[in-house]
Design an enzyme around this catalytic site. Structure first.
Site, PDB file in Angstrom:
ATOM      1  N   THR A  88      -4.723  -7.835  10.551  1.00  0.00           N
ATOM      2  CA  THR A  88      -4.920  -6.696  10.001  1.00  0.00           C
ATOM      3  C   THR A  88      -4.439  -5.307  10.799  1.00  0.00           C
ATOM      4  OG1 THR A  88      -6.792  -7.763   9.221  1.00  0.00           O
ATOM      5  CG2 THR A  88      -7.038  -5.309   8.995  1.00  0.00           C
ATOM      6  N   ARG A 142      -0.139 -14.694   4.244  1.00  0.00           N
ATOM      7  CA  ARG A 142      -1.017 -14.214   5.458  1.00  0.00           C
ATOM      8  C   ARG A 142      -0.338 -14.334   6.660  1.00  0.00           C
ATOM      9  NH1 ARG A 142      -5.987 -11.110   4.360  1.00  0.00           N
ATOM     10  NH2 ARG A 142      -6.458 -11.692   6.465  1.00  0.00           N
ATOM     11  N   ASN A 187      -1.638  -0.246   7.040  1.00  0.00           N
ATOM     12  CA  ASN A 187      -1.154  -1.510   7.582  1.00  0.00           C
ATOM     13  C   ASN A 187      -0.142  -2.072   6.451  1.00  0.00           C
ATOM     14  OD1 ASN A 187      -3.165  -2.228   5.814  1.00  0.00           O
ATOM     15  ND2 ASN A 187      -4.315  -3.335   7.422  1.00  0.00           N
ATOM     16  N   GLU A 205      -9.327 -11.512  -7.473  1.00  0.00           N
ATOM     17  CA  GLU A 205      -8.615 -10.557  -7.656  1.00  0.00           C
ATOM     18  C   GLU A 205      -7.528 -10.239  -8.541  1.00  0.00           C
ATOM     19  OE1 GLU A 205      -9.113  -9.757  -2.610  1.00  0.00           O
ATOM     20  OE2 GLU A 205      -6.906 -10.338  -3.413  1.00  0.00           O
ATOM     21  N   ARG A 246       3.403  -6.431   9.375  1.00  0.00           N
ATOM     22  CA  ARG A 246       2.473  -5.524   9.815  1.00  0.00           C
ATOM     23  C   ARG A 246       3.003  -5.264  11.472  1.00  0.00           C
ATOM     24  NH1 ARG A 246      -2.966  -7.798   7.370  1.00  0.00           N
ATOM     25  NH2 ARG A 246      -3.454  -6.245   5.631  1.00  0.00           N
ATOM     26  N   LYS A 282       0.710  -1.258   0.176  1.00  0.00           N
ATOM     27  CA  LYS A 282       0.101  -0.005  -0.212  1.00  0.00           C
ATOM     28  C   LYS A 282       0.691   1.356  -0.008  1.00  0.00           C
ATOM     29  CE  LYS A 282      -3.997  -2.346   2.493  1.00  0.00           C
ATOM     30  NZ  LYS A 282      -4.716  -2.328   3.569  1.00  0.00           N
ATOM     31  N   HIS A 310      -2.004  -5.324   1.260  1.00  0.00           N
ATOM     32  CA  HIS A 310      -3.171  -6.069   1.254  1.00  0.00           C
ATOM     33  C   HIS A 310      -2.683  -7.506   0.697  1.00  0.00           C
ATOM     34  CE1 HIS A 310      -6.771  -7.934  -0.275  1.00  0.00           C
ATOM     35  NE2 HIS A 310      -6.189  -8.221  -1.466  1.00  0.00           N
ATOM     36  N   TYR A 363     -12.355  -4.352  -3.493  1.00  0.00           N
ATOM     37  CA  TYR A 363     -12.886  -4.861  -2.155  1.00  0.00           C
ATOM     38  C   TYR A 363     -14.345  -5.417  -2.552  1.00  0.00           C
ATOM     39  CZ  TYR A 363      -8.787  -3.207   0.411  1.00  0.00           C
ATOM     40  OH  TYR A 363      -7.876  -3.030   0.906  1.00  0.00           O
TER      41      TYR A 363
HETATM   42  P1  GDP Z   1      -6.951  -7.858   5.592  1.00  0.00           P
HETATM   43  O1  GDP Z   1      -7.613  -9.011   4.728  1.00  0.00           O
HETATM   44  O2  GDP Z   1      -6.220  -8.224   6.651  1.00  0.00           O
HETATM   45  O3  GDP Z   1      -6.660  -6.595   5.127  1.00  0.00           O
HETATM   46  O4  GDP Z   1      -8.492  -7.372   6.534  1.00  0.00           O
HETATM   47  P2  GDP Z   1     -10.071  -7.195   5.819  1.00  0.00           P
HETATM   48  O5  GDP Z   1     -10.024  -7.662   4.444  1.00  0.00           O
HETATM   49  O6  GDP Z   1     -10.944  -7.889   7.026  1.00  0.00           O
HETATM   50  O7  GDP Z   1     -10.235  -5.688   5.634  1.00  0.00           O
HETATM   51  C1  GDP Z   1      -9.493  -4.914   4.699  1.00  0.00           C
HETATM   52  C2  GDP Z   1      -9.269  -3.609   5.264  1.00  0.00           C
HETATM   53  O8  GDP Z   1     -10.436  -2.961   5.990  1.00  0.00           O
HETATM   54  C3  GDP Z   1      -8.197  -3.501   6.202  1.00  0.00           C
HETATM   55  O9  GDP Z   1      -6.736  -3.595   5.529  1.00  0.00           O
HETATM   56  C4  GDP Z   1      -8.327  -2.322   7.197  1.00  0.00           C
HETATM   57  O10 GDP Z   1      -7.942  -1.288   6.597  1.00  0.00           O
HETATM   58  C5  GDP Z   1     -10.000  -2.316   7.279  1.00  0.00           C
HETATM   59  N1  GDP Z   1     -10.312  -2.823   8.166  1.00  0.00           N
HETATM   60  C6  GDP Z   1     -10.875  -4.253   8.416  1.00  0.00           C
HETATM   61  N2  GDP Z   1     -11.386  -4.253   9.728  1.00  0.00           N
HETATM   62  C7  GDP Z   1     -11.328  -3.162  10.352  1.00  0.00           C
HETATM   63  C8  GDP Z   1     -11.755  -2.460  11.644  1.00  0.00           C
HETATM   64  O11 GDP Z   1     -11.967  -3.439  12.541  1.00  0.00           O
HETATM   65  N3  GDP Z   1     -11.609  -1.279  11.938  1.00  0.00           N
HETATM   66  C9  GDP Z   1     -11.088  -0.452  10.852  1.00  0.00           C
HETATM   67  N4  GDP Z   1     -10.860   0.853  11.310  1.00  0.00           N
HETATM   68  N5  GDP Z   1     -10.759  -0.887   9.869  1.00  0.00           N
HETATM   69  C10 GDP Z   1     -10.820  -2.085   9.364  1.00  0.00           C
HETATM   70 MG    MG Z   2      -8.899  -9.201   3.455  1.00  0.00          MG
END
Ligand code: GDP
Ligand code: MG
Length: 201
Positions: free
Chosen positions: A125, A119, A156, A170, A136, A14, A159, A54
């Protein structure tokens, strides 16, 4: 069944990763795992493109909203809304701003358990709680609490696709078939060959 060594995953460094000068360090960590880099490019994504990315998983809005509401409750805090879709709307808008703010590095990594291995190396996350030893966890410092107060996406660095199905949806969004290379790495023999005869002379 396809051999697991053909599993692929999408990784995006990112804008904060690029700005922090971490491209090399991040690629090093994935490369040293034994996975093979089969696609690589630098782009500045548009907001529309990020929304497409997304929303590729029709369940993403609900799942992310539910996960976020649960994490507020676990910390004894009131979520901004009880409706997962409304919670995700705010997150998605912040992600669109964040990820279109500058260059990102898009990559496809291939190999056995590519999704799970990436992962694990990437970490959870939220940087505040992601494990030590992960990208991260080691290389940045953000939290949901501070990013929520500031009204921005949590920074973070990465992705990474969540499941092999998510990866296969994707990857074609970010790469054409021609941009993904089919080649062999010499090191794959020691990772995958059943028979290791031929090492001793
Ligand atoms: P990833 O796969 O670990 O990136 O997480 P997800 O797919 O669940 O979420 C995608 C993105 O959404 C994350 O990289 C965060 O920027 C955001 N996000 C996810 N969960 C949360 C949360 O509980 N709070 C906030 N503020 N942002 C979140
Ligand atoms: Mg995700």
């Amino acid at each position: 069944m396809k051999h697991p060594k053909t599993e692929r995953t999408l990784v995006i460094i990112k804008p904060d990763g690029v700005q922090r000068g971490l491209i090399g360090e991040i690629i090093r960590r994935y490369e040293q795992s034994g996975l093979k880099l089969v696609g690589l490019k630098m782009v500045v994504p548009t907001k529309d493109f990020i929304e497409k990315h997304y929303l590729i998983n029709p369940e993403w809005r609900r799942i992310t909203g539910e996960k976020t509401i649960e994490s507020y409750r676990k910390n004894g805090k009131k979520p901004p809304s009880d409706d997962p879709i409304k919670v995700t709307e705010v997150i998605l808008n912040n992600l669109k701003k964040y990820l279109s703010s500058g260059p990102v590095v898009a990559m496809v990594w291939q190999g056995m358990h590519a999704v799970g291995i990436v992962r694990k190396i990437t970490g959870g996350t939220e940087p505040l709680t992601s494990d030590v030893g992960t990208i991260r966890g080691d290389l940045t410092i953000d939290s949901y609490e501070v990013s929520d107060v500031d009204g921005r996406a949590v920074r973070n660095l990465i992705h990474a696709s969540g499941t092999p199905e998510e990866a296969e949806a994707e990857i074609p969004l970010w790469f054409s078939e021609k941009e993904l290379l089919n080649y062999r790495l010499i090191s794959e023999a020691i990772l995958y060959d059943v028979n290791l005869d031929g090492i001793l002379e």
